[in-house]
Design a protein around this motif. Structure first.
Motif, PDB file in Angstrom:
ATOM      1  N   PHE A   9      12.365  -6.100 -24.706  1.00 38.71           N
ATOM      2  CA  PHE A   9      11.533  -7.105 -24.030  1.00 38.71           C
ATOM      3  C   PHE A   9      12.284  -7.746 -22.857  1.00 38.71           C
ATOM      4  CE2 PHE A   9       8.959 -11.125 -23.982  1.00 38.71           C
ATOM      5  CZ  PHE A   9       7.720 -10.530 -23.842  1.00 38.71           C
ATOM      6  N   MET A  10      11.508  -8.322 -21.928  1.00 36.48           N
ATOM      7  CA  MET A  10      12.109  -9.078 -20.820  1.00 36.48           C
ATOM      8  C   MET A  10      13.110 -10.090 -21.387  1.00 36.48           C
ATOM      9  SD  MET A  10       8.705 -10.076 -18.603  1.00 36.48           S
ATOM     10  CE  MET A  10       7.615 -10.236 -20.013  1.00 36.48           C
ATOM     11  N   LYS A  14      19.006  -6.253 -21.083  1.00 38.79           N
ATOM     12  CA  LYS A  14      19.165  -4.850 -20.648  1.00 38.79           C
ATOM     13  C   LYS A  14      20.108  -4.720 -19.447  1.00 38.79           C
ATOM     14  CE  LYS A  14      14.717  -4.501 -20.064  1.00 38.79           C
ATOM     15  NZ  LYS A  14      13.874  -5.546 -20.633  1.00 38.79           N
ATOM     16  N   ASP A  33      13.869  -1.162 -12.398  1.00 43.37           N
ATOM     17  CA  ASP A  33      13.186  -2.180 -11.571  1.00 43.37           C
ATOM     18  C   ASP A  33      13.693  -2.142 -10.132  1.00 43.37           C
ATOM     19  OD1 ASP A  33      11.544  -3.120 -13.576  1.00 43.37           O
ATOM     20  OD2 ASP A  33      12.851  -4.787 -14.136  1.00 43.37           O
ATOM     21  N   ILE A  44       9.394  -6.957  -6.828  1.00 46.03           N
ATOM     22  CA  ILE A  44       8.366  -6.735  -7.853  1.00 46.03           C
ATOM     23  C   ILE A  44       7.197  -7.738  -7.775  1.00 46.03           C
ATOM     24  CG2 ILE A  44       7.964  -6.796 -10.369  1.00 46.03           C
ATOM     25  CD1 ILE A  44      10.605  -5.237 -10.649  1.00 46.03           C
ATOM     26  N   PHE A  48       3.148  -6.581  -7.425  1.00 45.82           N
ATOM     27  CA  PHE A  48       2.051  -7.036  -8.295  1.00 45.82           C
ATOM     28  C   PHE A  48       0.972  -7.740  -7.464  1.00 45.82           C
ATOM     29  CE2 PHE A  48       2.709  -6.823 -12.987  1.00 45.82           C
ATOM     30  CZ  PHE A  48       3.894  -6.111 -13.009  1.00 45.82           C
ATOM     31  N   ARG A  57       2.838   0.121 -12.491  1.00 45.26           N
ATOM     32  CA  ARG A  57       3.083   1.019 -13.636  1.00 45.26           C
ATOM     33  C   ARG A  57       3.188   2.483 -13.177  1.00 45.26           C
ATOM     34  NH1 ARG A  57       5.375  -2.393 -16.813  1.00 45.26           N
ATOM     35  NH2 ARG A  57       4.115  -4.209 -17.204  1.00 45.26           N
ATOM     36  N   GLU A  60       6.561   2.866 -11.802  1.00 41.24           N
ATOM     37  CA  GLU A  60       7.524   2.824 -12.918  1.00 41.24           C
ATOM     38  C   GLU A  60       7.653   4.210 -13.562  1.00 41.24           C
ATOM     39  OE1 GLU A  60       6.338   0.204 -16.251  1.00 41.24           O
ATOM     40  OE2 GLU A  60       8.374  -0.617 -16.158  1.00 41.24           O
ATOM     41  N   THR A  77      15.646  -0.097 -18.355  1.00 41.55           N
ATOM     42  CA  THR A  77      14.215   0.050 -18.073  1.00 41.55           C
ATOM     43  C   THR A  77      13.598  -1.348 -17.957  1.00 41.55           C
ATOM     44  OG1 THR A  77      13.615   0.041 -20.410  1.00 41.55           O
ATOM     45  CG2 THR A  77      14.167   2.178 -19.439  1.00 41.55           C
ATOM     46  N   GLY A  78      12.342  -1.401 -17.540  1.00 39.68           N
ATOM     47  CA  GLY A  78      11.627  -2.677 -17.525  1.00 39.68           C
ATOM     48  C   GLY A  78      10.982  -2.910 -18.889  1.00 39.68           C
ATOM     49  N   GLY A  79      10.745  -4.168 -19.215  1.00 40.42           N
ATOM     50  CA  GLY A  79      10.219  -4.513 -20.539  1.00 40.42           C
ATOM     51  C   GLY A  79       8.853  -3.911 -20.848  1.00 40.42           C
ATOM     52  N   GLY A  80       8.125  -3.494 -19.791  1.00 42.14           N
ATOM     53  CA  GLY A  80       6.785  -2.948 -20.023  1.00 42.14           C
ATOM     54  C   GLY A  80       6.738  -1.433 -19.878  1.00 42.14           C
ATOM     55  N   PRO A 118       6.624 -11.363 -12.792  1.00 46.89           N
ATOM     56  CA  PRO A 118       5.202 -11.725 -12.700  1.00 46.89           C
ATOM     57  C   PRO A 118       4.479 -11.690 -14.043  1.00 46.89           C
ATOM     58  CG  PRO A 118       5.646  -9.624 -11.587  1.00 46.89           C
ATOM     59  CD  PRO A 118       6.966 -10.220 -11.935  1.00 46.89           C
ATOM     60  N   VAL A 119       4.954 -10.877 -14.971  1.00 44.86           N
ATOM     61  CA  VAL A 119       4.289 -10.796 -16.271  1.00 44.86           C
ATOM     62  C   VAL A 119       4.591 -12.049 -17.114  1.00 44.86           C
ATOM     63  CG1 VAL A 119       4.188  -9.458 -18.438  1.00 44.86           C
ATOM     64  CG2 VAL A 119       4.272  -8.270 -16.248  1.00 44.86           C
ATOM     65  N   ARG A 135       4.523  -5.429 -28.336  1.00 51.10           N
ATOM     66  CA  ARG A 135       5.357  -4.359 -27.763  1.00 51.10           C
ATOM     67  C   ARG A 135       6.424  -3.821 -28.715  1.00 51.10           C
ATOM     68  NH1 ARG A 135       6.588  -6.347 -21.565  1.00 51.10           N
ATOM     69  NH2 ARG A 135       4.618  -5.692 -20.642  1.00 51.10           N
TER      70      ARG A 135
HETATM   71  C1  S3P Z   1       7.977  -6.266 -16.911  1.00 52.07           C
HETATM   72  C2  S3P Z   1       9.331  -6.439 -17.035  1.00 52.07           C
HETATM   73  C3  S3P Z   1      10.226  -6.496 -15.879  1.00 52.07           C
HETATM   74  C4  S3P Z   1       9.651  -5.696 -14.706  1.00 52.07           C
HETATM   75  C5  S3P Z   1       8.258  -6.157 -14.410  1.00 52.07           C
HETATM   76  C6  S3P Z   1       7.319  -6.007 -15.600  1.00 52.07           C
HETATM   77  C7  S3P Z   1       7.137  -6.280 -18.144  1.00 52.07           C
HETATM   78  O1  S3P Z   1      11.515  -5.993 -16.214  1.00 52.07           O
HETATM   79  O2  S3P Z   1       9.664  -4.322 -14.992  1.00 52.07           O
HETATM   80  O3  S3P Z   1       8.329  -7.498 -13.971  1.00 52.07           O
HETATM   81  O4  S3P Z   1       5.962  -5.905 -18.103  1.00 52.07           O
HETATM   82  O5  S3P Z   1       7.684  -6.679 -19.208  1.00 52.07           O
HETATM   83  P1  S3P Z   1      12.567  -6.821 -17.146  1.00 52.07           P
HETATM   84  O6  S3P Z   1      12.278  -6.445 -18.560  1.00 52.07           O
HETATM   85  O7  S3P Z   1      13.887  -6.318 -16.682  1.00 52.07           O
HETATM   86  O8  S3P Z   1      12.363  -8.266 -16.877  1.00 52.07           O
END
Ligand code: S3P
Length: 173
Positions: A9-10, A14, A33, A44, A48, A57, A60, A77-80, A118-119, A135
């Protein structure tokens, strides 16, 4: 040595853990990212705002595919990343995937009100907790290793190294 992908997760650590780990292993460090920002030519939050999450996405997934072609590296990686579940199968084929399993309360302290995320920026604690819970099952499902991170960065790096070594030994025996 294959790529080492860090997911979670964010705010789970990481990037910080990834950079320290790459030094310990003398491997390059990449951050998906940052690669997305380079590809889009903008930060980022602007991606968005200008093109929406779906476009982000898509980028990504593209940079994930491209990351597989580099020399072995530690890759944050990014959290999403698993919003697109196809990224799960793909990432597993590109390297060893480590879930940095950091309690939500730790993540929240690091991400609350962060305009570069932004998320997270416009969500309440409750909404972010819901997202975290929704998640976690994918982080678990798509990772080879699950490392609980609730101590210092140094401790977490050591725990990741230990988990990687144990996995390597199991593979050999
Ligand atoms: C996101 C996490 C971010 C980045 C984007 C979306 C998410 O990365 O990819 O803002 O959806 O959780 P981090 O996990 O490094 O903050």
């Amino acid at each position: 040595m294959k790529h080492i992908y860090l997911c979670g997760f964010m705010g789970c650590g990481k990037s910080t853990i990834g950079k320290a780990l790459s030094k310990r292993l003398s491997m390059p460090y990449y951050d998906l990212d940052q690669l997305i920002e380079q590809k889009a030519g903008m930060p980022i939050p602007e991606i968005f705002a200008a093109y929406g999450e779906a476009h982000f996405r898509a980028l990504e997934s593209e940079v994930l595919v491209e990351s597989g072609k580099s020399e072995p590296a530690v890759i944050a990686t990014g959290g999403g990343i698993f919003t697109n579940p196809q990224n799960g199968k793909l990432i597993q084929s590109l390297g060893i995937v480590v879930f940095l399993n950091t309690p939500f309360s730790y993540c929240y302290q690091r991400i609350k009100g962060d305009a570069s995320r932004p998320v997270a920026v416009s969500k309440s604690r409750e909404e972010l907790f819901e997202l975290y819970q929704s998640r976690v099952s994918r982080y678990r499902a798509f990772s080879h290793l699950n490392v609980v991170c609730r101590g210092s960065i140094k401790q977490s790096v050591q725990d990741v190294l230990k988990a990687l070594q144990a996995a390597e030994q199991t593979k050999r025996s």
